[in-house]
Design an enzyme around this catalytic site. Structure first.
Site, PDB file in Angstrom:
ATOM      1  CE  LYS A   1       2.413 -13.256  -3.277  1.00 38.99           C
ATOM      2  NZ  LYS A   1       3.467 -12.225  -3.414  1.00 38.99           N
TER       3      LYS A   1
ATOM      4  CG  ASP B   1       8.037 -12.657  -7.056  1.00 37.24           C
ATOM      5  OD1 ASP B   1       6.949 -13.213  -7.288  1.00 37.24           O
ATOM      6  OD2 ASP B   1       8.159 -11.687  -6.292  1.00 37.24           O
TER       7      ASP B   1
ATOM      8  CD  GLN C   1       3.572  -8.652  -2.179  1.00 35.04           C
ATOM      9  OE1 GLN C   1       3.692  -9.870  -2.115  1.00 35.04           O
ATOM     10  NE2 GLN C   1       2.866  -8.068  -3.125  1.00 35.04           N
TER      11      GLN C   1
END
Length: 284
Positions: A50, A117, A94
């Site tokens: 990422k 997200d 995460q």
């Protein structure tokens, strides 16, 4: 019939190029912060990918690494700091988190306008009610793949296998918004194979290796395999028995190289959209 391969690597590369071009014209660098708690190896690889992708498109990207023993209160304090930081446009915590931290509490603590997200309950509600908001990255990536495949969505019978808040439910909402006729199926569905055979578009997101067999696939269907499962011999496979399904489908996404690259590309797209929206002049 041999199915066309829906190449997620190529589609993701094209999306990243378009994002980089948009960033180059902004006059500022969108800020992305990824918070990682603990040292899960799979999460480590994903976070590094990422960060690399974000920097390649011109973002101001950084990872905040916290020890595995971090408390929920300590993590919430970090999230609050990022919420308040004007240089940060996108925040991603995460998953999975250590057992002492409740993921739902942390997800709800992220500012909805910085929710890269797309997991915040407010963004989930916006999606469900047809309002604009940040959308979970994996389902958003699936929509890009369906567009690239040439699938005609309005009126199509779409079946989503799986009902998670991260993939299954938002996936169904996006397909519904695209005017598909949508069915969600799951572990308690009666005659699961028969329901899947009704699909012109089948999205498998159940997390069970090669659960969907070839005879579950309608001739000419478009199949998107969200699953990624590691077998005892080390091979990565999806939720769909690929060779069997490819013999019946019109188009299919592979594992790896299908949905996976799209998830990171859509994280970048969400962060860019958040950056632009946060700087847009307010009406009034």
């Amino acid at each position: 019939m041999t199915a066309r391969i829906i190449d997620g690597k190529a589609v993701a590369a094209g999306l990243r190029q378009r994002i980089a071009a948009r960033v180059a014209g902004l006059g500022y660098r969108p800020g992305l912060r990824v918070v990682r708690v603990g040292d899960d190896p799979a999460s480590g690889v994903y976070v590094r990918n990422k960060d690399k992708a974000a920097k390649e498109v011109g973002f101001d990207s950084a990872t905040i690494a916290l020890p595995a023993e971090t408390t929920e209160a300590e993590l919430l304090a970090v999230v609050a700091q990022l919420n308040a930081d004007p240089a940060v446009d996108g925040i991603l915590v995460q998953l999975p988190l250590p057992p002492q931290i409740r993921a739902e509490v942390v997800i709800s603590a992220v500012a909805p306008e910085k929710d890269a997200d797309g997991f915040h309950p407010l963004n989930a509600g916006r999606l469900a009610s047809g309002q604009a908001g940040l959308v979970p990255c994996t389902p958003k990536g699936v929509m890009h793949l369906l567009a690239a495949s040439g699938a005609v969505l309005p009126g199509a019978r779409a079946v989503v296998l799986g009902r998670s808040n991260i993939v299954g439910r938002p996936m169904a909402q996006l397909l519904l918004a695209a005017d598909c006729t949508v069915t969600i199926v799951h572990s308690r569905t009666r005659d699961l194979p028969a329901e899947c055979r009704r699909a012109e578009i089948l999205v498998a997101a159940v997390g069970r290796a090669e659960m969907v067999r070839g005879d579950w696939i309608a001739e000419g269907a478009t199949v998107i395999d969200v699953g990624i499962n590691r077998l005892a011999d080390g091979r990565l496979v999806g939720d769909v028995a690929y060779a069997e399904a490819a013999a019946r489908a019109e188009a299919i996404s592979p594992v790896p190289g299908g949905v996976g690259p799209m998830t990171i590309a859509c994280l970048l797209e969400n962060t860019l959209d958040a950056a632009i929206a946060r700087r847009a002049p307010r009406g009034g």
